[in-house]
Design a protein around this motif. Structure first.
Motif, mmCIF file in Angstrom:
data_model
loop_
_atom_site.group_PDB
_atom_site.id
_atom_site.type_symbol
_atom_site.label_atom_id
_atom_site.label_comp_id
_atom_site.label_asym_id
_atom_site.label_seq_id
_atom_site.Cartn_x
_atom_site.Cartn_y
_atom_site.Cartn_z
ATOM 1 N N SER A 219 0.838 -1.193 0.000
ATOM 2 C CA SER A 219 0.000 0.000 0.000
ATOM 3 C C SER A 219 0.879 1.251 0.000
ATOM 4 N N LYS A 220 0.308 2.340 -0.444
ATOM 5 C CA LYS A 220 1.034 3.607 -0.471
ATOM 6 C C LYS A 220 1.430 4.003 0.953
ATOM 7 N N ARG A 221 0.538 3.751 1.892
ATOM 8 C CA ARG A 221 0.823 4.085 3.288
ATOM 9 C C ARG A 221 2.045 3.324 3.801
ATOM 10 N N HIS B 131 6.301 13.427 -1.765
ATOM 11 C CA HIS B 131 5.397 12.355 -2.196
ATOM 12 C C HIS B 131 3.917 12.720 -2.112
ATOM 13 N N THR C 297 4.465 2.055 2.022
ATOM 14 C CA THR C 297 5.644 2.553 1.318
ATOM 15 C C THR C 297 6.129 3.851 1.938
ATOM 16 N N LEU C 298 5.208 4.774 2.208
ATOM 17 C CA LEU C 298 5.574 6.057 2.810
ATOM 18 C C LEU C 298 6.137 5.871 4.215
#
Length: 89
Positions: free
Chosen positions: A17-19, A55, A21-22
């Motif tokens: 998920s993007k979360r 980002h 990854t961040l």
């Protein structure tokens, strides 16, 4: 035998998920900043500010700009420096 090899080649690695990854990038930035001498809490706040800017396209707050100005050499040393961060554009 050939069909099973084709299926294996077509499989894609699971998407993160993007979360997630961040979160992973933020931890990496935080550790880099601490390695070059930024205090733990300031490093955490700087890592979040850089992540949000690079980002999520969010401008830094006045407090984040103050930290960025204070630690601009450290940001440059670890490759996280963006002039636009300080300017807030």
């Amino acid at each position: 035998m050939q069909a099973s090899a084709t299926v294996l080649l077509e499989r894609q690695p699971p998407k993160t998920s993007k979360r997630a990854t961040l979160k992973r990038l933020g931890a990496r930035y935080w550790h880099r900043l601490m390695r070059v001498g930024v205090p733990q809490q300031d490093a955490k706040e700087l890592a979040i500010a850089v992540l949000r800017y690079s980002h999520l396209d969010c401008r830094p707050s006045s407090e984040e700009k103050r930290l960025i100005g204070r630690y601009c050499r450290h940001l440059g040393a670890v490759g996280l420096w963006h002039l636009e961060l300080l300017l807030g554009s």
